[in-house]
Scaffold this motif. Structure first.
Motif, PDB file in Angstrom:
ATOM      1  N   GLY A 275       0.797  -1.221   0.000  1.00  0.00           N
ATOM      2  CA  GLY A 275       0.000   0.000   0.000  1.00  0.00           C
ATOM      3  C   GLY A 275       0.823   1.260   0.000  1.00  0.00           C
ATOM      4  O   GLY A 275       0.283   2.355  -0.152  1.00  0.00           O
ATOM      5  N   ILE A 276       2.152   1.127   0.190  1.00  0.00           N
ATOM      6  CA  ILE A 276       3.040   2.296   0.212  1.00  0.00           C
ATOM      7  C   ILE A 276       3.810   2.354  -1.100  1.00  0.00           C
ATOM      8  O   ILE A 276       4.434   1.368  -1.515  1.00  0.00           O
ATOM      9  CB  ILE A 276       4.023   2.234   1.400  1.00  0.00           C
ATOM     10  CG1 ILE A 276       3.257   2.306   2.721  1.00  0.00           C
ATOM     11  CG2 ILE A 276       5.051   3.351   1.312  1.00  0.00           C
ATOM     12  CD1 ILE A 276       4.149   2.205   3.943  1.00  0.00           C
ATOM     13  N   PHE A 277       3.771   3.505  -1.759  1.00  0.00           N
ATOM     14  CA  PHE A 277       4.500   3.720  -3.003  1.00  0.00           C
ATOM     15  C   PHE A 277       5.641   4.694  -2.735  1.00  0.00           C
ATOM     16  O   PHE A 277       5.430   5.801  -2.237  1.00  0.00           O
ATOM     17  CB  PHE A 277       3.569   4.287  -4.080  1.00  0.00           C
ATOM     18  CG  PHE A 277       4.282   4.726  -5.328  1.00  0.00           C
ATOM     19  CD1 PHE A 277       4.575   3.819  -6.333  1.00  0.00           C
ATOM     20  CD2 PHE A 277       4.672   6.052  -5.490  1.00  0.00           C
ATOM     21  CE1 PHE A 277       5.238   4.224  -7.485  1.00  0.00           C
ATOM     22  CE2 PHE A 277       5.340   6.470  -6.639  1.00  0.00           C
ATOM     23  CZ  PHE A 277       5.615   5.545  -7.639  1.00  0.00           C
ATOM     24  N   VAL A 278       6.866   4.281  -3.080  1.00  0.00           N
ATOM     25  CA  VAL A 278       8.047   5.128  -2.879  1.00  0.00           C
ATOM     26  C   VAL A 278       8.859   5.128  -4.170  1.00  0.00           C
ATOM     27  O   VAL A 278       9.090   4.071  -4.774  1.00  0.00           O
ATOM     28  CB  VAL A 278       8.932   4.616  -1.726  1.00  0.00           C
ATOM     29  CG1 VAL A 278      10.059   5.614  -1.448  1.00  0.00           C
ATOM     30  CG2 VAL A 278       8.126   4.358  -0.479  1.00  0.00           C
ATOM     31  N   LEU A 279       9.292   6.295  -4.588  1.00  0.00           N
ATOM     32  CA  LEU A 279      10.196   6.438  -5.728  1.00  0.00           C
ATOM     33  C   LEU A 279      11.413   7.225  -5.266  1.00  0.00           C
ATOM     34  O   LEU A 279      11.273   8.327  -4.733  1.00  0.00           O
ATOM     35  CB  LEU A 279       9.516   7.159  -6.893  1.00  0.00           C
ATOM     36  CG  LEU A 279      10.360   7.329  -8.167  1.00  0.00           C
ATOM     37  CD1 LEU A 279      10.672   5.979  -8.792  1.00  0.00           C
ATOM     38  CD2 LEU A 279       9.645   8.227  -9.177  1.00  0.00           C
ATOM     39  N   VAL A 280      12.604   6.636  -5.466  1.00  0.00           N
ATOM     40  CA  VAL A 280      13.835   7.237  -4.959  1.00  0.00           C
ATOM     41  C   VAL A 280      14.740   7.621  -6.125  1.00  0.00           C
ATOM     42  O   VAL A 280      14.958   6.820  -7.047  1.00  0.00           O
ATOM     43  CB  VAL A 280      14.579   6.263  -4.018  1.00  0.00           C
ATOM     44  CG1 VAL A 280      15.885   6.888  -3.523  1.00  0.00           C
ATOM     45  CG2 VAL A 280      13.688   5.888  -2.840  1.00  0.00           C
ATOM     46  N   ASP A 281      15.237   8.836  -6.087  1.00  0.00           N
ATOM     47  CA  ASP A 281      16.280   9.300  -7.005  1.00  0.00           C
ATOM     48  C   ASP A 281      17.604   8.799  -6.448  1.00  0.00           C
ATOM     49  O   ASP A 281      18.120   9.323  -5.457  1.00  0.00           O
ATOM     50  CB  ASP A 281      16.246  10.826  -7.088  1.00  0.00           C
ATOM     51  CG  ASP A 281      17.325  11.391  -8.004  1.00  0.00           C
ATOM     52  OD1 ASP A 281      18.306  10.679  -8.303  1.00  0.00           O
ATOM     53  OD2 ASP A 281      17.187  12.555  -8.412  1.00  0.00           O
ATOM     54  N   MET A 282      18.174   7.773  -7.097  1.00  0.00           N
ATOM     55  CA  MET A 282      19.382   7.136  -6.581  1.00  0.00           C
ATOM     56  C   MET A 282      20.631   7.956  -6.864  1.00  0.00           C
ATOM     57  O   MET A 282      21.671   7.739  -6.235  1.00  0.00           O
ATOM     58  CB  MET A 282      19.525   5.737  -7.185  1.00  0.00           C
ATOM     59  CG  MET A 282      18.367   4.797  -6.861  1.00  0.00           C
ATOM     60  SD  MET A 282      18.307   4.325  -5.127  1.00  0.00           S
ATOM     61  CE  MET A 282      19.571   3.057  -5.092  1.00  0.00           C
ATOM     62  N   GLN A 283      20.553   8.893  -7.787  1.00  0.00           N
ATOM     63  CA  GLN A 283      21.692   9.759  -8.055  1.00  0.00           C
ATOM     64  C   GLN A 283      21.900  10.737  -6.905  1.00  0.00           C
ATOM     65  O   GLN A 283      23.018  10.898  -6.401  1.00  0.00           O
ATOM     66  CB  GLN A 283      21.484  10.532  -9.358  1.00  0.00           C
ATOM     67  CG  GLN A 283      22.604  11.529  -9.657  1.00  0.00           C
ATOM     68  CD  GLN A 283      22.267  12.463 -10.804  1.00  0.00           C
ATOM     69  OE1 GLN A 283      21.192  12.351 -11.417  1.00  0.00           O
ATOM     70  NE2 GLN A 283      23.151  13.401 -11.100  1.00  0.00           N
ATOM     71  N   ASN A 284      20.831  11.359  -6.477  1.00  0.00           N
ATOM     72  CA  ASN A 284      20.916  12.361  -5.412  1.00  0.00           C
ATOM     73  C   ASN A 284      20.488  11.826  -4.059  1.00  0.00           C
ATOM     74  O   ASN A 284      20.531  12.547  -3.060  1.00  0.00           O
ATOM     75  CB  ASN A 284      20.052  13.570  -5.789  1.00  0.00           C
ATOM     76  CG  ASN A 284      20.497  14.197  -7.099  1.00  0.00           C
ATOM     77  OD1 ASN A 284      21.623  14.651  -7.217  1.00  0.00           O
ATOM     78  ND2 ASN A 284      19.610  14.189  -8.091  1.00  0.00           N
ATOM     79  N   MET A 285      20.013  10.577  -4.024  1.00  0.00           N
ATOM     80  CA  MET A 285      19.571   9.902  -2.803  1.00  0.00           C
ATOM     81  C   MET A 285      18.515  10.715  -2.056  1.00  0.00           C
ATOM     82  O   MET A 285      18.687  11.115  -0.908  1.00  0.00           O
ATOM     83  CB  MET A 285      20.760   9.588  -1.889  1.00  0.00           C
ATOM     84  CG  MET A 285      21.510   8.340  -2.317  1.00  0.00           C
ATOM     85  SD  MET A 285      20.429   6.890  -2.339  1.00  0.00           S
ATOM     86  CE  MET A 285      21.450   5.738  -3.266  1.00  0.00           C
ATOM     87  N   VAL A 286      17.406  10.949  -2.756  1.00  0.00           N
ATOM     88  CA  VAL A 286      16.267  11.635  -2.148  1.00  0.00           C
ATOM     89  C   VAL A 286      14.987  10.927  -2.588  1.00  0.00           C
ATOM     90  O   VAL A 286      14.910  10.375  -3.687  1.00  0.00           O
ATOM     91  CB  VAL A 286      16.200  13.127  -2.550  1.00  0.00           C
ATOM     92  CG1 VAL A 286      17.372  13.895  -1.986  1.00  0.00           C
ATOM     93  CG2 VAL A 286      16.130  13.284  -4.064  1.00  0.00           C
TER      94      VAL A 286
END
Length: 752
Positions: A275-286
């Protein structure tokens, strides 16, 4: 594929001592390939021995110095350090050097003729017969070409991926950093790609998500206050739309949660957080996107969640199994010299790469007076794809490329005697560069051992009462990694990747295995790449592939009893003809044979691929994951050898939006296969429908194939070959399927 004009403008061949210095970074088009690997330099000093095998071998003693590393030996820790330091020192600015992240550093494998030269004159056992004879005797360099490293470097600041070729055997002065025993031969940026993820990135990603305030609040809604119990597994996003394009380095983590902090071996994958959706920018780690879409309760704690010996709740360890010991009082039958292995009449070399893991080189069989007879130049497993059959989020995105997105070899771990392998064992270490450029050594990464494989055959004469028996013995080369699987006889065991259910909810795309917990249906596919060289010396292109099907004879004069059937051979003449599938109804198999060499009965010599249990993708033709994995559409592909064609989905499948890469594109050239250097690609898989009894671990399931000699031996089987003949296959591959983490051991096995 690069066009002819693009090839002409590529950087000059690396590791040629006559090559001029090239720009440190050059831009190439999206279709351009990495620079071609090096060939033997033209200015290497030569000696011409007397035209005699014996005298030619003596020429080795005239070398000014011994060769310390075979051209196929994996890079040493020192060589990796030199390669990394050379690349970093070549950075144009301090910012560029600081932002370099090292995905992999591997040996740039030389041409086959260089390998043959090394085996013939530079490394024991000396084998001058490997090289074709020339008028006046062969020309022998006094030393081999320098070794080179190939590095994939990710620039964390610019989000660019570049490929560097570094020559390792020269002292080269660079403007910054002093002297290094390395020289940059070429470098170029590969546009619009994302290289494999790294373990350091995974750890950073987990920390970023667990410290994100909205995520902490979402976990509190689910009754989780202790973030040390939370497990965040980053998964590559694949490619489903333009939002997944490689302009950003992205991950969509899966979330799990343990129930106790005092049990480190608790199976946290038994409690998925959905039920939790997370998208992470792995270049900037945010965290760039977050949504708590649906509150699904965590599955209740299962008493069988642990798999630590003696700590399983609600059960007890077995006590009725006595110790089993494997002893070889006289030592093993194999001999090892560096990475060169000899066993009975087989010999081969062991290699290892961060992406493939175990690689087997120069497989050959010593056949009496016929000497060393090549079978294959290079064999490895180049990809593993695991598509899931649940269309719900997040499971439809579970289509991991375990080699191309993570790296099988990079996730290997040390083997322990008495646990992973039994008997008399020879271990090999493996060396890798980590994300920041340091060198990590995995001790006991590969193990080599013999094993008894039961009765091969037994016969009793009813007249005399005498019995004759032969036992099967095989030589296993294996490794275990946490993130993939590789082998020819596959044993799948381990932990399922699960989903959570609402009370009363039912999913037809999986099996409920505990209250609030279900396991989606999924498939495992493995791709074996076999660069064959059956009875072929380097430089010879004398192999072809035939397909064999059993045919039932039509009723009539030739089949009056309606029992007749026969084997029908069909030559696969071109690459488009050679896209084939298994067919158990016709006992279909394939033979890679030499077009010029016959055995004593007149048959062309060869090895046949005998497929085992297999399947094809259970997905519609427009499935998004097939855009990157079109190679799964057929069980067999055959291509003409090209050294750039190594990985069936291209070198960088992570977030890859293009369909113009890999096997499905290469075969459109429709190159002739009637007599050439053959590369055989075998795609084999299994469909896993979880059962209730699979929980908490899956039972062992088997798939695989064998390469068996077909009309291979010119000599009498009764004289030169033992009655049990010979086989080649792979062995002992155990998978722990726990979501993004799969454990594999694999090995090529020669059986006699």
């Amino acid at each position: 594929m690069a066009s002819a004009s693009e090839k002409a403008t590529s950087p000059p061949p690396p590791c040629c001592s006559s090559a001029a210095d090239v720009p440190l970074i050059s831009r190439v088009s999206a279709a351009a390939k990495p620079p071609q690997d090096w060939t033997t330099p033209t200015d290497v000093p030569l000696i011409r021995p007397v035209d005699s095998s014996a005298n030619a071998a003596k020429g080795v003693t005239l070398m000014p110095r011994a060769q310390s590393s075979h051209p196929l030996d994996p890079l040493t820790a020192a060589e990796i350090s030199v390669a990394v330091a050379t690349v970093r020192a070549a950075g144009a600015t301090p910012e560029l050097r600081d932002s370099m992240r090292f995905i992999e550093a591997v040996l740039l494998e030389p041409d086959k003729n260089v390998v043959a030269l090394a085996d013939a004159y530079f490394f024991p056992p000396f084998q001058p017969s490997l090289l074709p004879r020339t008028r006046g005797g062969p020309l022998i360099p006094t030393k081999l070409p320098p070794r080179c490293a190939r590095l994939v470097v990710y620039n964390k600041k610019s989000n660019e991926t570049s490929i560097w070729i570094v020559q390792l055997s020269q002292v080269h002065a660079v403007t910054r950093g002093g002297h290094h025993r390395g020289k940059v031969i070429s470098s170029h940026v590969v546009p619009d790609v994302q290289p494999p993820m790294d373990a350091e990135e995974y750890a950073e990603c987990e920390a970023v998500v667990k410290s994100f305030p909205p995520f902490i609040e979402a976990m509190k809604k689910r009754g989780i206050e202790d973030m040390d119990l939370v497990m965040v597994d980053p998964w590559c996003v694949g490619y489903y739309s333009e939002a997944d394009a490689p302009g950003r380095r992205l991950a969509k983590p899966l979330i799990f949660c343990r129930s106790e902090s005092d049990c480190p071996m608790e199976n946290g994958y038994a409690r998925p957080v959905e039920g939790i959706f997370v998208l992470v920018d792995m270049q900037n780690m945010v965290v760039i996107e977050f949504e708590d879409r649906k509150l699904i309760p965590l599955p209740p704690v299962d008493p069988l969640r642990n798999y630590t010996s003696g700590e399983t709740r609600g059960s007890s360890d077995r006590s009725d199994v006595k110790p089993l010991q494997i002893i070889q009082p006289d030592g093993p039958s194999f001999r090892v010299n560096g990475y060169f292995v000899e066993w009975q009449k087989w010999n081969f070399r062991i290699g290892f790469t961060p992406k493939e893991g175990l690689v087997i080189y120069s497989v050959a069989y010593v056949d009496g007076s016929h000497g060393r007879r090549p079978v294959a130049h290079r064999m490895s497993f180049v990809e593993m794809v695991v598509p899931y059959g649940d269309p719900n989020d997040p499971h439809y995105r579970k289509n991991a490329f375990d080699a191309g997105e993570d790296g099988l070899g990079k996730n290997a771990h040390s083997l322990k005697k008495g646990c992973d392998c039994l008997g008399y064992i020879k271990y090999f270490d493996a060396h890798f560069t980590n994300f920041t450029g340091g060198v990590e050594t995995i001790e006991n990464c590969v193990c080599l051992h013999e094993e008894d494989h039961g009765i091969l055959w037994k016969h009793q004469d009813w007249r005399t009462g005498l019995a004759e028996v032969r036992r099967s013995r095989r030589l296993s080369v294996s490794f275990i990694c946490t993130d993939g699987k590789i082998e020819a006889e596959v044993k799948l065991t381990g932990i399922l990747s699960l989903g959570a259910l609402l009370p009363g909810e039912f999913r037809k795309y999986g099996t409920m295995i505990a209250p609030g917990l279900y396991a989606p249906v999924h498939q495992h596919f493995f791709v074996a790449r076999m660069d064959m060289s059956v009875d072929s010396k380097p430089g010879e292109a004398l192999n072809q592939v035939v397909e064999v099907n059993m045919k039932v004879e039509e009723p009539g004069e030739n089949n009056v009893h309606n029992n007749a059937f026969y084997a029908e051979e069909t030559l696969l003449r071109s690459e488009l003809e050679a896209m084939r599938d298994c067919n158990a109804l016709t006992a279909r198999h394939w033979i890679v044979r030499n077009t010029r060499t016959c055995n004593r009965t007149g048959q062309l010599t060869g090895y046949k691929l005998v497929p085992g249990s297999n399947c094809l993708p259970l997905a519609g033709s427009e499935a998004k994951f097939l855009r990157r994995a079109a190679f799964l559409k057929h069980n067999i592909w055959v291509t003409r050898y090209s050294r750039d064609e190594m990985f069936p989905g291209g070198e960088f499948p992570n977030q890859n939006p293009r369909v113009g890469e890999g096997l499905a594109t290469w075969v459109k050239q429709n190159r002739s296969l009637e007599e050439t250097n053959i590369v055989l690609w075998y795609v084999f898989g299994i469909t896993h429908v979880p059962r209730l009894e699979d929980w908490p671990v899956m039972p062992v399931e088997h798939i695989g194939f064998m390469l068996m000699p077909h009309g291979f031996f010119n000599c009498s089987a009764a004289v030169d070959v033992p009655p049990n003949a010979c086989e080649m296959d792979s062995k002992d591959n155990d998978i722990k399927d726990n979501g993004s983490s799969k454990t594999i051991s694999s090995g090529l096995t020669a059986k006699l």
